[in-house]
Design a protein around this motif. Structure first.
Motif, PDB file in Angstrom:
ATOM      1  N   UNK A  38      78.405  -7.909  43.586  1.00  0.00           N
ATOM      2  CA  UNK A  38      77.912  -7.371  44.861  1.00  0.00           C
ATOM      3  C   UNK A  38      78.524  -8.158  46.013  1.00  0.00           C
ATOM      4  N   UNK A  39      78.465  -7.572  47.182  1.00  0.00           N
ATOM      5  CA  UNK A  39      78.945  -8.264  48.368  1.00  0.00           C
ATOM      6  C   UNK A  39      78.138  -9.509  48.660  1.00  0.00           C
TER       7      UNK A  39
ATOM      8  N   UNK B 217      86.916 -11.856  42.270  1.00  0.00           N
ATOM      9  CA  UNK B 217      86.927 -10.414  42.059  1.00  0.00           C
ATOM     10  C   UNK B 217      85.516  -9.907  42.335  1.00  0.00           C
ATOM     11  N   UNK B 218      85.416  -8.886  43.199  1.00  0.00           N
ATOM     12  CA  UNK B 218      84.109  -8.344  43.584  1.00  0.00           C
ATOM     13  C   UNK B 218      84.101  -6.848  43.322  1.00  0.00           C
ATOM     14  N   UNK B 219      83.209  -6.419  42.428  1.00  0.00           N
ATOM     15  CA  UNK B 219      83.056  -4.998  42.121  1.00  0.00           C
ATOM     16  C   UNK B 219      81.655  -4.791  41.562  1.00  0.00           C
ATOM     17  N   UNK B 220      80.998  -3.711  41.954  1.00  0.00           N
ATOM     18  CA  UNK B 220      79.648  -3.447  41.471  1.00  0.00           C
ATOM     19  C   UNK B 220      79.627  -2.883  40.056  1.00  0.00           C
TER      20      UNK B 220
ATOM     21  N   UNK C  17      74.049  -0.651  45.863  1.00  0.00           N
ATOM     22  CA  UNK C  17      73.313  -0.265  47.063  1.00  0.00           C
ATOM     23  C   UNK C  17      73.435  -1.275  48.203  1.00  0.00           C
ATOM     24  N   UNK C  18      74.117  -2.365  48.047  1.00  0.00           N
ATOM     25  CA  UNK C  18      74.185  -3.419  49.066  1.00  0.00           C
ATOM     26  C   UNK C  18      75.308  -3.206  50.048  1.00  0.00           C
ATOM     27  N   UNK C  19      75.779  -4.303  50.646  1.00  0.00           N
ATOM     28  CA  UNK C  19      76.868  -4.208  51.613  1.00  0.00           C
ATOM     29  C   UNK C  19      78.135  -3.660  50.957  1.00  0.00           C
ATOM     30  N   UNK C  20      78.817  -2.769  51.662  1.00  0.00           N
ATOM     31  CA  UNK C  20      80.062  -2.227  51.120  1.00  0.00           C
ATOM     32  C   UNK C  20      81.183  -3.251  51.292  1.00  0.00           C
ATOM     33  N   UNK C  21      82.369  -2.892  50.837  1.00  0.00           N
ATOM     34  CA  UNK C  21      83.498  -3.816  50.890  1.00  0.00           C
ATOM     35  C   UNK C  21      83.887  -4.218  52.295  1.00  0.00           C
ATOM     36  N   UNK C  22      83.801  -3.276  53.230  1.00  0.00           N
ATOM     37  CA  UNK C  22      84.176  -3.597  54.606  1.00  0.00           C
ATOM     38  C   UNK C  22      83.201  -4.607  55.214  1.00  0.00           C
ATOM     39  N   UNK C  23      81.903  -4.386  55.035  1.00  0.00           N
ATOM     40  CA  UNK C  23      80.913  -5.340  55.557  1.00  0.00           C
ATOM     41  C   UNK C  23      81.077  -6.708  54.892  1.00  0.00           C
ATOM     42  N   UNK C  24      81.347  -6.694  53.603  1.00  0.00           N
ATOM     43  CA  UNK C  24      81.555  -7.949  52.873  1.00  0.00           C
ATOM     44  C   UNK C  24      82.792  -8.674  53.383  1.00  0.00           C
ATOM     45  N   UNK C  25      83.874  -7.934  53.584  1.00  0.00           N
ATOM     46  CA  UNK C  25      85.111  -8.541  54.094  1.00  0.00           C
ATOM     47  C   UNK C  25      84.905  -9.129  55.488  1.00  0.00           C
TER      48      UNK C  25
END
Length: 174
Positions: A71-72, A13-16, A100-108
């Protein structure tokens, strides 16, 4: 004796938002079945002392391990470690907006470069991207899913159960 990915499944599970992570923990702890309270308490203590993710027995009749990242970047590290251990994640729940880091799309995208088999579930209240754009960037689309916040606990449990069963069947077939 070590467990293989066919013997257990991992969910990330990933959520800021730490409050959201706490909500996931609460929901997934209620997913535990048939584990004696003393044994679960022992595992919780081991997790606190040694930092290992708690392994819990679920309705899947298979040990299911829940990991959490805020965070991502932290998520990507957890995916890399899981793959190195030969125990990849079956499902990743991923928030789309995580400043402030990578968003979900970049992480995915980064996760998909490492693991093409994991089911990625975007769980978000709002996305800056259209689903067609996301499907174009993250392949294969049949391993990409969406949930709109707020999500009901039963929906989370159902999703974890069914995507994990599908992932495990695919692992055993390969």
């Amino acid at each position: 004796m070590t467990m293989s990915s066919a013997d257990r499944a991992r969910v990330l599970v990933v959520d800021d938002d730490l409050g959201v992570i706490a909500s996931y923990r609460y929901v997934f702890e209620r997913f535990i079945s048939r584990m004696p309270r003393q044994q679960q308490h022992q595992m919780d203590l081991e997790h606190e002392l040694f930092g290992s993710a708690p392994v819990v027995e679920t309705r899947l009749e298979t040990p299911l391990e829940f990991d959490y990242a805020d965070s991502g970047t932290a998520a990507l590290r957890k995916v890399q470690i899981a793959l190195q251990q030969g125990l990849p994640h079956s499902v990743i729940f991923l928030d789309m907006r995580m400043p402030p880091g990578p968003n979900g799309l970049m992480t995915a995208e980064a996760i998909r470069r490492l693991d093409r088999q994991v089911h990625i579930v975007f769980v978000t209240g709002y996305s800056d991207y259209e689903s067609d754009d996301i499907h174009d960037r993250i392949r294969p689309p049949e391993r990409l899913h969406y949930m709109q916040k707020p999500v009901k606990p039963d929906t989370l449990r159902w999703t974890v159960s069914n995507l994990t069963k599908l992932w495990m069947a695919e692992q055993q077939a390969s």
